[in-house]
Design an enzyme around this catalytic site. Structure first.
Site, PDB file in Angstrom:
ATOM      1  N   SER A  98       0.839  -1.199   0.000  1.00 45.16           N
ATOM      2  CA  SER A  98       0.000   0.000   0.000  1.00 45.16           C
ATOM      3  C   SER A  98       0.872   1.247   0.000  1.00 45.16           C
ATOM      4  CB  SER A  98      -0.922   0.014   1.227  1.00 45.16           C
ATOM      5  OG  SER A  98      -0.187   0.340   2.395  1.00 45.16           O
ATOM      6  N   SER A 100       0.768   3.722   2.220  1.00 47.44           N
ATOM      7  CA  SER A 100       0.695   4.408   3.510  1.00 47.44           C
ATOM      8  C   SER A 100       2.042   4.941   3.995  1.00 47.44           C
ATOM      9  CB  SER A 100       0.107   3.475   4.574  1.00 47.44           C
ATOM     10  OG  SER A 100       1.000   2.407   4.855  1.00 47.44           O
ATOM     11  N   LYS A 154       4.772   0.662   9.593  1.00 47.17           N
ATOM     12  CA  LYS A 154       4.601   2.088   9.899  1.00 47.17           C
ATOM     13  C   LYS A 154       5.867   2.570  10.610  1.00 47.17           C
ATOM     14  CE  LYS A 154       0.190   1.640   8.730  1.00 47.17           C
ATOM     15  NZ  LYS A 154      -0.353   2.198   7.463  1.00 47.17           N
ATOM     16  N   SER A 239      -3.218   6.851   5.639  1.00 50.24           N
ATOM     17  CA  SER A 239      -2.661   5.763   6.433  1.00 50.24           C
ATOM     18  C   SER A 239      -3.623   5.382   7.549  1.00 50.24           C
ATOM     19  CB  SER A 239      -1.309   6.178   7.033  1.00 50.24           C
ATOM     20  OG  SER A 239      -0.842   5.200   7.945  1.00 50.24           O
TER      21      SER A 239
END
Length: 280
Positions: A98, A100, A154, A239
């Protein structure tokens, strides 16, 4: 359906190893006896006779023939075992699915994750058996979020005990504003988002934020519990992270992402190595 690859790998190693041990201590004895019987049968044979030599070769091959489960297990067990050790305790590869973490990581990036820097954990159950280091603010970390059993990646912005405030895309940690420096406004004619350099207590990294803050970026306050970490994507307005589903417990940590080793958009494109390098 998400496949639990570590569990599948452990099962394959266990099954192939068990078959290899069964053969080594039990089944191989039967083959050795059969081979000995063939040797005894042809002890006085004239191997200059091609017919007798062919019969001997066929009989010995039949006596020493392994079943297909044994043959495959003996071939694959060493490879599977090495892969299990590498993935579980040293380095594991991941693909970014993704956006994010844009601009730090892009969709199609293949990264390497250090599996031991935060401590040695058993595969599948993830129980820590050897403590080494703790996550630091600014680390890019792979983990399981509190609400799903799938990998997320993250950046660590909050440590245990920290008070986090996020107001209009500006991060405050324990009351201290994390400085941002503008790198670019895009598109130039009518900017919709900005690329910033953010300083997380001495750790400089790039981040992306919308000119108009998104739903999770307008205002929020959190206190990070002990044994937990507050995670946020570098693409702050695109995100799903701790602002939405809360801090990540320590036992959900997988490892620290440290390098990009390849970028591959799709099967129809060619892999690229232009983005190879350390993750900041």
């Amino acid at each position: 359906m998400d496949i639990n690859f570590p569990l599948v790998l452990v099962i394959l190693v266990f099954v192939s190893g068990a078959i290899w041990l069964l053969d080594h201590f039990t089944l191989a004895k039967g083959r050795r006896k059969a081979i000995a019987a063939v040797e005894s049968q042809f002890a006085e044979a004239d191997f200059d006779d091609d017919t007798i030599k062919l019969a001997y070769d066929q009989a010995r091959q039949a006596a020493s023939q392994e079943s297909w489960p044994v043959e495959y297990s003996k071939s694959f067990f060493p490879v599977l075992f090495v892969v299990l050790i590498l993935r579980s305790f040293l380095v594991e590869p991941f693909q970014i699915p993704s956006g994010s973490m844009i601009p730090t990581l892009k969709i199609g990036d293949f990264i390497l994750v250090n599996k031991y820097t935060y401590g040695i954990r058993l595969p599948v159950v993830r129980t820590k058996v050897w403590d080494i280091n703790q996550p630091e603010r600014g680390d890019v970390m792979v983990f399981f979020p509190p609400h799903k059993s799938i990998y997320y990646i993250k950046r660590v912005v909050g440590l245990p005990g920290d008070e986090i405030h996020y107001i209009n895309n500006v991060l405050y940690v324990n009351g201290e504003k994390m400085p941002q420096t503008l790198l670019a406004s895009l598109p130039p004619a009518a900017p919709q988002y900005q690329i910033m350099s953010e300083n997380l207590g001495g750790v400089e990294h790039a981040m992306r934020k919308n000119v108009i803050p998104g739903r999770l970026s307008r205002e929020g306050s959190w206190i990070v519990p002990e044994g937990h970490y507050f995670m946020m994507g570098d693409n702050r307005d695109n995100s799903s992270d701790s602002r939405e589903w809360g801090p990540v417990p320590e036992e959900n940590i997988v490892g620290k992402a440290f390098a990009i080793w390849m970028h591959w958009d799709s099967l129809l494109s060619l892999p690229s190595f232009k983005r190879v390098g350390e993750i900041q």
